[in-house]
Motif scaffolding. Sequence first.
Motif, PDB file in Angstrom:
ATOM      1  N   MET A 108       0.859  -1.186   0.000  1.00  0.00           N
ATOM      2  CA  MET A 108       0.000   0.000   0.000  1.00  0.00           C
ATOM      3  C   MET A 108       0.896   1.237   0.000  1.00  0.00           C
ATOM      4  SD  MET A 108      -2.835   1.419   2.767  1.00  0.00           S
ATOM      5  CE  MET A 108      -4.351   0.905   1.938  1.00  0.00           C
ATOM      6  N   VAL A 109       0.627   2.189  -0.924  1.00  0.00           N
ATOM      7  CA  VAL A 109       1.406   3.420  -0.999  1.00  0.00           C
ATOM      8  C   VAL A 109       0.460   4.615  -0.904  1.00  0.00           C
ATOM      9  CG1 VAL A 109       3.152   2.304  -2.417  1.00  0.00           C
ATOM     10  CG2 VAL A 109       1.321   3.588  -3.530  1.00  0.00           C
ATOM     11  N   GLY A 110       1.056   5.768  -0.578  1.00  0.00           N
ATOM     12  CA  GLY A 110       0.237   6.963  -0.398  1.00  0.00           C
ATOM     13  C   GLY A 110       0.670   8.151  -1.223  1.00  0.00           C
ATOM     14  N   GLY A 111       1.577   7.940  -2.186  1.00  0.00           N
ATOM     15  CA  GLY A 111       2.057   9.061  -2.981  1.00  0.00           C
ATOM     16  C   GLY A 111       2.014   8.765  -4.460  1.00  0.00           C
ATOM     17  N   TYR A 112       1.954   9.821  -5.261  1.00  0.00           N
ATOM     18  CA  TYR A 112       1.933   9.655  -6.714  1.00  0.00           C
ATOM     19  C   TYR A 112       3.278   9.144  -7.205  1.00  0.00           C
ATOM     20  CZ  TYR A 112      -2.334  12.417  -6.479  1.00  0.00           C
ATOM     21  OH  TYR A 112      -3.584  12.866  -6.182  1.00  0.00           O
ATOM     22  N   GLY A 113       3.244   8.201  -8.140  1.00  0.00           N
ATOM     23  CA  GLY A 113       4.447   7.688  -8.765  1.00  0.00           C
ATOM     24  C   GLY A 113       4.999   6.435  -8.147  1.00  0.00           C
ATOM     25  N   ALA A 114       4.768   6.234  -6.859  1.00  0.00           N
ATOM     26  CA  ALA A 114       5.332   5.062  -6.189  1.00  0.00           C
ATOM     27  C   ALA A 114       4.755   3.770  -6.753  1.00  0.00           C
ATOM     28  CB  ALA A 114       5.093   5.150  -4.687  1.00  0.00           C
ATOM     29  N   ALA A 115       3.463   3.773  -7.058  1.00  0.00           N
ATOM     30  CA  ALA A 115       2.821   2.553  -7.552  1.00  0.00           C
ATOM     31  C   ALA A 115       3.426   2.099  -8.879  1.00  0.00           C
ATOM     32  CB  ALA A 115       1.320   2.783  -7.711  1.00  0.00           C
ATOM     33  N   GLU A 116       3.767   3.065  -9.744  1.00  0.00           N
ATOM     34  CA  GLU A 116       4.319   2.717 -11.054  1.00  0.00           C
ATOM     35  C   GLU A 116       5.675   2.033 -10.935  1.00  0.00           C
ATOM     36  OE1 GLU A 116       1.243   5.810 -11.932  1.00  0.00           O
ATOM     37  OE2 GLU A 116       2.646   5.362 -10.326  1.00  0.00           O
ATOM     38  N   LEU A 117       6.397   2.316  -9.862  1.00  0.00           N
ATOM     39  CA  LEU A 117       7.694   1.670  -9.659  1.00  0.00           C
ATOM     40  C   LEU A 117       7.552   0.175  -9.384  1.00  0.00           C
ATOM     41  CD1 LEU A 117       9.396   4.368  -7.392  1.00  0.00           C
ATOM     42  CD2 LEU A 117       9.719   4.018  -9.851  1.00  0.00           C
ATOM     43  N   LEU A 118       6.336  -0.255  -9.051  1.00  0.00           N
ATOM     44  CA  LEU A 118       6.083  -1.653  -8.700  1.00  0.00           C
ATOM     45  C   LEU A 118       5.405  -2.423  -9.834  1.00  0.00           C
ATOM     46  CD1 LEU A 118       4.725  -0.837  -5.132  1.00  0.00           C
ATOM     47  CD2 LEU A 118       6.949  -1.832  -5.641  1.00  0.00           C
ATOM     48  N   GLU A 119       5.223  -1.779 -10.983  1.00  0.00           N
ATOM     49  CA  GLU A 119       4.443  -2.382 -12.070  1.00  0.00           C
ATOM     50  C   GLU A 119       4.995  -3.727 -12.539  1.00  0.00           C
ATOM     51  OE1 GLU A 119       2.127   0.326 -15.083  1.00  0.00           O
ATOM     52  OE2 GLU A 119       4.087   1.231 -14.698  1.00  0.00           O
ATOM     53  N   ASP A 120       6.307  -3.867 -12.551  1.00  0.00           N
ATOM     54  CA  ASP A 120       6.911  -5.086 -13.102  1.00  0.00           C
ATOM     55  C   ASP A 120       7.138  -6.163 -12.046  1.00  0.00           C
ATOM     56  OD1 ASP A 120       7.027  -3.826 -15.579  1.00  0.00           O
ATOM     57  OD2 ASP A 120       9.010  -2.978 -15.183  1.00  0.00           O
ATOM     58  N   MET A 121       6.605  -5.989 -10.856  1.00  0.00           N
ATOM     59  CA  MET A 121       6.906  -6.921  -9.766  1.00  0.00           C
ATOM     60  C   MET A 121       5.800  -7.935  -9.510  1.00  0.00           C
ATOM     61  SD  MET A 121       8.975  -4.648  -6.978  1.00  0.00           S
ATOM     62  CE  MET A 121      10.350  -3.602  -7.454  1.00  0.00           C
ATOM     63  N   ASP A 122       4.716  -7.887 -10.277  1.00  0.00           N
ATOM     64  CA  ASP A 122       3.635  -8.858 -10.146  1.00  0.00           C
ATOM     65  C   ASP A 122       3.089  -8.908  -8.722  1.00  0.00           C
ATOM     66  OD1 ASP A 122       1.827 -10.738 -11.066  1.00  0.00           O
ATOM     67  OD2 ASP A 122       3.123 -12.437 -10.569  1.00  0.00           O
ATOM     68  N   VAL A 123       2.812  -7.719  -8.162  1.00  0.00           N
ATOM     69  CA  VAL A 123       2.200  -7.625  -6.833  1.00  0.00           C
ATOM     70  C   VAL A 123       1.004  -6.691  -6.923  1.00  0.00           C
ATOM     71  CG1 VAL A 123       4.349  -8.086  -5.589  1.00  0.00           C
ATOM     72  CG2 VAL A 123       3.721  -5.720  -6.138  1.00  0.00           C
ATOM     73  N   ARG A 124       0.117  -6.832  -5.979  1.00  0.00           N
ATOM     74  CA  ARG A 124      -1.014  -5.911  -5.905  1.00  0.00           C
ATOM     75  C   ARG A 124      -0.575  -4.628  -5.199  1.00  0.00           C
ATOM     76  NH1 ARG A 124      -6.259  -9.561  -4.043  1.00  0.00           N
ATOM     77  NH2 ARG A 124      -6.634 -10.557  -6.081  1.00  0.00           N
TER      78      ARG A 124
END
Length: 800
Positions: free
Chosen positions: A609-625
């Motif tokens: 779970m993240v709370g800032g813009y851009g952080a989620a995109e850093l996880l795109e290739d990791m196959d996690v929710r």
Amino acid sequence: MEIPELLAPAGSPRALKVALNAGADAVYLSGKDFGARHYAENFSRDELQEAIREAHLLDRKVYVTLNTLIKNSELPEVSEYLQDLYIMGADAVIIQDPALLVLRDELSIDIPFHASTQMTIHSRAGVEWAERMKIDRVILARELSFDEVREIVGASGVEVEIFVHGAICYSYSGQCLLSSFIGGRSGNRGRCAQPCRKRYDLVQLHPSKRRIPLDDGFLLSTADLSTYRRLDRIVDTGVAGLKIEGRMRSPEYVAVVVDVYRRALDEIKEGGWKPSSKEAERLMLTFNRKLSRGYLFGDDVMARDYPGDRGLPIGYVRGYSGQMLSIGLTSRTIPERGDGLFFEATGKGLYLGEHSIRNRTLTLRAGPVPSGSRVYLTRRRSLKRFVEDLEKRPPLKVWDVEISFTVDSDGHVLLTGEVSVHGKVLRESVETEFERAIRRPLEPETIKKQILKSGYSPFRLILADFSYPGGLFAPLSELNRIRRELLSGLEEGIIDEMGSYPERNLKLPRKDKHGGRVSGDPCISACVESHEGMISALEAGAGRVYLEPQVHLNFRECDPGKLEGVLLKAERSASGYDAEFVWKWPDITHERVLERLLELEEELSLDVMVGGYGAAELLEDMDVRVYGSASLNIYNRLSADLMHDIFHMLTVSPELSHEDLRGLESDEILVHGNLTAMISRDNIWRVLLDDFRFPEGSRWGLRDGRGKIFPLNQLLNCETVVMNSAETCLIDFMPSLIDDGFRNFSADCRVQTPERTFKIVKSYVEAAESPDKIPSLKRSISDGSCGGITASHFTKGLRE
């Protein structure tokens, strides 16, 4: 040398005028609605149009703030307003709510967007997100260091703007709900009541409850930012814009601050600039709560001793005798009749009347003030005169107009003017007729004098061609008329060229694509900060746990090295339950913290779970929710639609009422807990003495003047989290929410004991299964709450 744009606040038409006359390259201002400074005078629609025209005629820009969060019900109105701003020719719109990104596309308008500091963008990842969203400029969070700013600018594909002067909020902008929780006035809606300027006590809640005696009582009150003395270093970073805060402040403040920074920037451009003590003192003579170079240069940003205007320190009281007060002067600025003085020891002030100054000692008749008391100059009469002169100043001559005046033998007159506007030549012509003179024909010099008058216009008129056979006559008023008509036409052409856009047909926003009723059983989730709390939530039936581990050593320092062990242990324990385990990252992740979190995530592959813009995109290739926390401030279905492209699920803003929530049924609602009211980069525990011993498992809070206690928590980088004094409790409304189609409900249990965490989660699980038990479940929850329970904004909404 490339100089950044100097951006000034304009909270009123008068402030706009002095900002432009003092040399601002651009101004930012707001209409009467949807701006983050609702209590400023602001601008009506007609005033907005006139402000844009006035600025464009001076070759300046106007950025309009639309930087509040938007409810579903307001989307049509905001669509119309955005269309109006586009047609008016606003140079950019400063936004907070991502819904505006959707509206801009659906309205097919290409007006530039600037990401407000209310979006809390504080990392390269956030700036990269803004670039992907086609945001043209990012106004960074004020909590960044100089090195962080320099790194972000160097890697950025969009313009970057930073604040260089003005008020600093205790909380990261966009992350403050304290005013909202206390009195229903939300900073995210432009109505902050500034509770951070009140007195608070620091209280140890556990293992024993006690007030910590401190010299200063305004624990959340910050100083004002002033980077004037380091301005050349800031220019070297390559930032595109330097922003002065202050739409709530006076025109005098705007005039002086803009003038000081304009002069400095012009000298930096020429080379050889050095900061001036005289100019620095001018800045202190405007409203200031003590000046600090801010987080940008590692200064202490707090002003915990006093939350009001300080003015300029000019000396100390030397003595008092026979109703006469003597003050030893230490400042180069000498007080004058009509100036305001403030005495620190008494908290009182006066306007200076009859007085004498000899050997740098000011003597005046006054009441008693203790010797040694610091004296401040808080009002400078000459500054008022400076602003009055500035308002009367004619506009700068910014446009060179080549004038051609020709008259043929029949008396036909053609007056033509040409001006180059950013590479494009505009041409305007006016015609009239001269008569054959009977007595006194017009002399060539008389004609030239009249047609080259520019008065208070922004034009410098240059005679390029003049042809006049002589012997003709026309009244001087006719010469003045054709000149005015010519310049008026050129003004309209410049305004059109500078920023108007073609009109579009208004479209209303589309219907949501992800909303609507959601099938399945209700899921109660819990946000916890310890392994013990997590186990309690799982034992109570939580279907999902968000674990945000506390890894502080003694609140002054944090130890990220503990994270991996804590997370591995938690994941193993959670695997024995039929529930999701999610690692909650801090809502604020500065660059170094973010790098460490990503390294761990690559090893652990946990849902996050993240709370800032851009952080989620850093996880795109990791196959996690990836889940989005409430810090993303999801207020409406368009923002949710946009963010669902990358997030598995979002937690919506706790400021929304039951009615406001409609259309967000597929997302999660915070139904219980002491919710986050503030996140600050300040570490409040550093007010304690160095030898203070922290008891193991200690808990802390802030107590306000009404006796309400706001629990304190801490993020991974030792940032302070202030939580609401009362527990949000929506257990009564579970049946209606489930009937409305909501299925995901979250309890924030981070400051709860494991025992109370179990009770809270168990109560909501039972409420979802057996609504008839809700009255007794609510009584049980209420009995265990330290600060009482509240339905918060769910039933009443915000004060508008």
